[in-house]
Scaffold this motif. Structure first.
Motif, PDB file in Angstrom:
ATOM      1  N   VAL A 131       0.843  -1.193   0.000  1.00 50.72           N
ATOM      2  CA  VAL A 131       0.000   0.000   0.000  1.00 50.72           C
ATOM      3  C   VAL A 131       0.886   1.254   0.000  1.00 50.72           C
ATOM      4  CG1 VAL A 131      -1.848   1.204   1.215  1.00 50.72           C
ATOM      5  CG2 VAL A 131      -1.702  -1.282   1.337  1.00 50.72           C
ATOM      6  N   ILE A 132       0.522   2.223  -0.833  1.00 54.47           N
ATOM      7  CA  ILE A 132       1.190   3.522  -0.836  1.00 54.47           C
ATOM      8  C   ILE A 132       0.563   4.327   0.303  1.00 54.47           C
ATOM      9  CG2 ILE A 132       1.691   5.602  -2.160  1.00 54.47           C
ATOM     10  CD1 ILE A 132       1.208   3.785  -4.686  1.00 54.47           C
ATOM     11  N   ALA A 133       1.344   4.609   1.328  1.00 51.53           N
ATOM     12  CA  ALA A 133       0.813   5.168   2.574  1.00 51.53           C
ATOM     13  C   ALA A 133       0.140   6.525   2.403  1.00 51.53           C
ATOM     14  CB  ALA A 133       1.931   5.262   3.610  1.00 51.53           C
ATOM     15  N   SER A 134       0.707   7.398   1.593  1.00 44.73           N
ATOM     16  CA  SER A 134       0.172   8.760   1.483  1.00 44.73           C
ATOM     17  C   SER A 134      -1.161   8.836   0.747  1.00 44.73           C
ATOM     18  CB  SER A 134       1.180   9.672   0.795  1.00 44.73           C
ATOM     19  OG  SER A 134       1.404   9.243  -0.525  1.00 44.73           O
ATOM     20  N   THR A 135      -1.447   7.862  -0.120  1.00 37.23           N
ATOM     21  CA  THR A 135      -2.691   7.890  -0.888  1.00 37.23           C
ATOM     22  C   THR A 135      -3.659   6.780  -0.507  1.00 37.23           C
ATOM     23  OG1 THR A 135      -1.748   6.512  -2.641  1.00 37.23           O
ATOM     24  CG2 THR A 135      -1.558   8.907  -2.896  1.00 37.23           C
ATOM     25  N   GLY A 136      -3.158   5.681   0.008  1.00 36.23           N
ATOM     26  CA  GLY A 136      -4.004   4.539   0.336  1.00 36.23           C
ATOM     27  C   GLY A 136      -4.219   3.604  -0.835  1.00 36.23           C
ATOM     28  N   TYR A 137      -3.658   3.930  -1.999  1.00 41.65           N
ATOM     29  CA  TYR A 137      -3.809   3.058  -3.165  1.00 41.65           C
ATOM     30  C   TYR A 137      -2.977   1.795  -2.999  1.00 41.65           C
ATOM     31  CZ  TYR A 137      -6.122   6.852  -5.622  1.00 41.65           C
ATOM     32  OH  TYR A 137      -7.001   7.841  -5.982  1.00 41.65           O
ATOM     33  N   ILE A 138      -3.482   0.709  -3.517  1.00 41.28           N
ATOM     34  CA  ILE A 138      -2.792  -0.574  -3.421  1.00 41.28           C
ATOM     35  C   ILE A 138      -1.969  -0.759  -4.691  1.00 41.28           C
ATOM     36  CG2 ILE A 138      -3.111  -3.067  -3.226  1.00 41.28           C
ATOM     37  CD1 ILE A 138      -5.778  -2.280  -1.709  1.00 41.28           C
ATOM     38  N   GLY A 139      -0.656  -0.746  -4.514  1.00 42.54           N
ATOM     39  CA  GLY A 139       0.259  -0.833  -5.648  1.00 42.54           C
ATOM     40  C   GLY A 139       0.394  -2.239  -6.180  1.00 42.54           C
ATOM     41  N   ASP A 140       0.336  -3.234  -5.288  1.00 43.08           N
ATOM     42  CA  ASP A 140       0.509  -4.623  -5.704  1.00 43.08           C
ATOM     43  C   ASP A 140      -0.228  -5.520  -4.726  1.00 43.08           C
ATOM     44  OD1 ASP A 140       1.432  -6.725  -7.276  1.00 43.08           O
ATOM     45  OD2 ASP A 140       3.289  -6.933  -6.132  1.00 43.08           O
ATOM     46  N   ALA A 141      -0.692  -6.644  -5.208  1.00 43.50           N
ATOM     47  CA  ALA A 141      -1.364  -7.625  -4.365  1.00 43.50           C
ATOM     48  C   ALA A 141      -0.994  -9.025  -4.843  1.00 43.50           C
ATOM     49  CB  ALA A 141      -2.877  -7.429  -4.417  1.00 43.50           C
ATOM     50  N   VAL A 142      -0.729  -9.898  -3.878  1.00 42.64           N
ATOM     51  CA  VAL A 142      -0.320 -11.269  -4.184  1.00 42.64           C
ATOM     52  C   VAL A 142      -1.088 -12.216  -3.264  1.00 42.64           C
ATOM     53  CG1 VAL A 142       1.634 -12.865  -4.203  1.00 42.64           C
ATOM     54  CG2 VAL A 142       1.995 -10.481  -4.788  1.00 42.64           C
ATOM     55  N   VAL A 143      -1.537 -13.347  -3.806  1.00 41.56           N
ATOM     56  CA  VAL A 143      -2.223 -14.344  -2.993  1.00 41.56           C
ATOM     57  C   VAL A 143      -1.177 -15.127  -2.201  1.00 41.56           C
ATOM     58  CG1 VAL A 143      -3.645 -16.428  -3.036  1.00 41.56           C
ATOM     59  CG2 VAL A 143      -4.162 -14.554  -4.588  1.00 41.56           C
ATOM     60  N   VAL A 144      -1.308 -15.099  -0.874  1.00 39.78           N
ATOM     61  CA  VAL A 144      -0.393 -15.842  -0.004  1.00 39.78           C
ATOM     62  C   VAL A 144      -0.944 -17.238   0.238  1.00 39.78           C
ATOM     63  CG1 VAL A 144       0.668 -15.897   2.290  1.00 39.78           C
ATOM     64  CG2 VAL A 144       0.383 -13.722   1.102  1.00 39.78           C
ATOM     65  N   LYS A 145      -2.262 -17.312   0.467  1.00 42.91           N
ATOM     66  CA  LYS A 145      -2.938 -18.585   0.710  1.00 42.91           C
ATOM     67  C   LYS A 145      -4.172 -18.642  -0.176  1.00 42.91           C
ATOM     68  CE  LYS A 145      -4.964 -21.276   4.448  1.00 42.91           C
ATOM     69  NZ  LYS A 145      -5.400 -21.204   5.850  1.00 42.91           N
ATOM     70  N   SER A 146      -4.217 -19.634  -1.029  1.00 45.94           N
ATOM     71  CA  SER A 146      -5.295 -19.740  -2.015  1.00 45.94           C
ATOM     72  C   SER A 146      -6.599 -20.225  -1.383  1.00 45.94           C
ATOM     73  CB  SER A 146      -4.870 -20.701  -3.126  1.00 45.94           C
ATOM     74  OG  SER A 146      -5.920 -20.889  -4.044  1.00 45.94           O
ATOM     75  N   SER A 147      -7.692 -19.914  -2.062  1.00 41.25           N
ATOM     76  CA  SER A 147      -9.010 -20.376  -1.622  1.00 41.25           C
ATOM     77  C   SER A 147      -9.316 -21.773  -2.140  1.00 41.25           C
ATOM     78  CB  SER A 147     -10.084 -19.414  -2.127  1.00 41.25           C
ATOM     79  OG  SER A 147     -10.152 -19.496  -3.545  1.00 41.25           O
ATOM     80  N   GLY A 148      -8.502 -22.241  -3.050  1.00 38.87           N
ATOM     81  CA  GLY A 148      -8.750 -23.527  -3.677  1.00 38.87           C
ATOM     82  C   GLY A 148      -9.291 -23.367  -5.089  1.00 38.87           C
ATOM     83  N   SER A 149      -9.680 -22.168  -5.457  1.00 37.47           N
ATOM     84  CA  SER A 149     -10.205 -21.873  -6.783  1.00 37.47           C
ATOM     85  C   SER A 149      -9.416 -20.721  -7.398  1.00 37.47           C
ATOM     86  CB  SER A 149     -11.685 -21.496  -6.689  1.00 37.47           C
ATOM     87  OG  SER A 149     -12.130 -20.978  -7.916  1.00 37.47           O
ATOM     88  N   LYS A 150      -8.822 -20.976  -8.545  1.00 36.76           N
ATOM     89  CA  LYS A 150      -8.045 -19.930  -9.218  1.00 36.76           C
ATOM     90  C   LYS A 150      -8.943 -18.791  -9.689  1.00 36.76           C
ATOM     91  CE  LYS A 150      -4.209 -22.768 -10.779  1.00 36.76           C
ATOM     92  NZ  LYS A 150      -3.418 -23.228 -11.927  1.00 36.76           N
ATOM     93  N   ILE A 151     -10.169 -19.116 -10.056  1.00 37.42           N
ATOM     94  CA  ILE A 151     -11.109 -18.098 -10.539  1.00 37.42           C
ATOM     95  C   ILE A 151     -11.459 -17.127  -9.404  1.00 37.42           C
ATOM     96  CG2 ILE A 151     -13.446 -17.725 -11.419  1.00 37.42           C
ATOM     97  CD1 ILE A 151     -13.142 -20.443 -12.868  1.00 37.42           C
ATOM     98  N   ILE A 152     -11.769 -17.671  -8.229  1.00 36.65           N
ATOM     99  CA  ILE A 152     -12.104 -16.821  -7.083  1.00 36.65           C
ATOM    100  C   ILE A 152     -10.875 -16.000  -6.668  1.00 36.65           C
ATOM    101  CG2 ILE A 152     -12.786 -16.813  -4.647  1.00 36.65           C
ATOM    102  CD1 ILE A 152     -14.531 -19.257  -5.253  1.00 36.65           C
ATOM    103  N   ASP A 153      -9.719 -16.633  -6.641  1.00 39.80           N
ATOM    104  CA  ASP A 153      -8.490 -15.917  -6.288  1.00 39.80           C
ATOM    105  C   ASP A 153      -8.262 -14.729  -7.219  1.00 39.80           C
ATOM    106  OD1 ASP A 153      -8.101 -17.818  -4.341  1.00 39.80           O
ATOM    107  OD2 ASP A 153      -6.451 -18.836  -5.370  1.00 39.80           O
TER     108      ASP A 153
END
Length: 142
Positions: A84-106
């Motif tokens: 997260v970019i602290a000054s704006t709150g925008y999310i610069g990157d996101a990565v799945v650490v633990k999957s839900s079991g479905s690639k589509i939902i992830d």
């Protein structure tokens, strides 16, 4: 006439002094200089000046829809690590650490997270980022 001659000799003296300075400068410019290296310095910020912990909430929550067909493959909560970019709150990157079991939902959750936004942290430099791990629990669709 003597006054004029005195002024002329004073001018010659200043002019020859300038020539010496120019020749010294020229010699410095022509001489190879050692490579400039930036010195490492330890800058320490007084911890009393800044908070060590901040509490943030969603400014705009991630929104995604899961169909009943997709929910069949859902096994557990999705754990996502966000930068997260602290000054704006925008999310610069996101990565799945633990999957839900479905690639589509992830993928749906990742796409929604990248469009969402967290609260800003005031008075923070624009280059400051932080990492946050969040668990998304998906409820069974009606």
């Amino acid at each position: 006439m003597s006054l004029l001659l005195g002024a002329f000799t004073a001018f010659q003296y200043v002019h020859s002094e300038d020539k010496d300075q120019y020749s010294k400068l020229l010699k410095i410019l022509e001489t190879p200089q050692p490579k400039y290296e930036i010195q490492d310095r330890d800058y320490k910020i007084d911890t009393k000046l800044y908070k060590n912990e901040y509490e943030v909430d969603w400014a705009s929550r991630p929104q995604f829809n899961v169909s009943a067909q997709e929910f069949k493959y859902y096994k557990n909560a999705i754990q996502v690590k966000m930068t997260v970019i602290a000054s704006t709150g925008y999310i610069g990157d996101a990565v799945v650490v633990k999957s839900s079991g479905s690639k589509i939902i992830d993928q749906k959750v990742l796409d929604a997270v990248k469009l969402a936004r967290l609260d800003k942290i005031p008075y923070v430099d624009k280059a400051v980022t932080y990492n946050l791990i969040y668990d998304f629990e998906i409820k069974k669709p009606l």
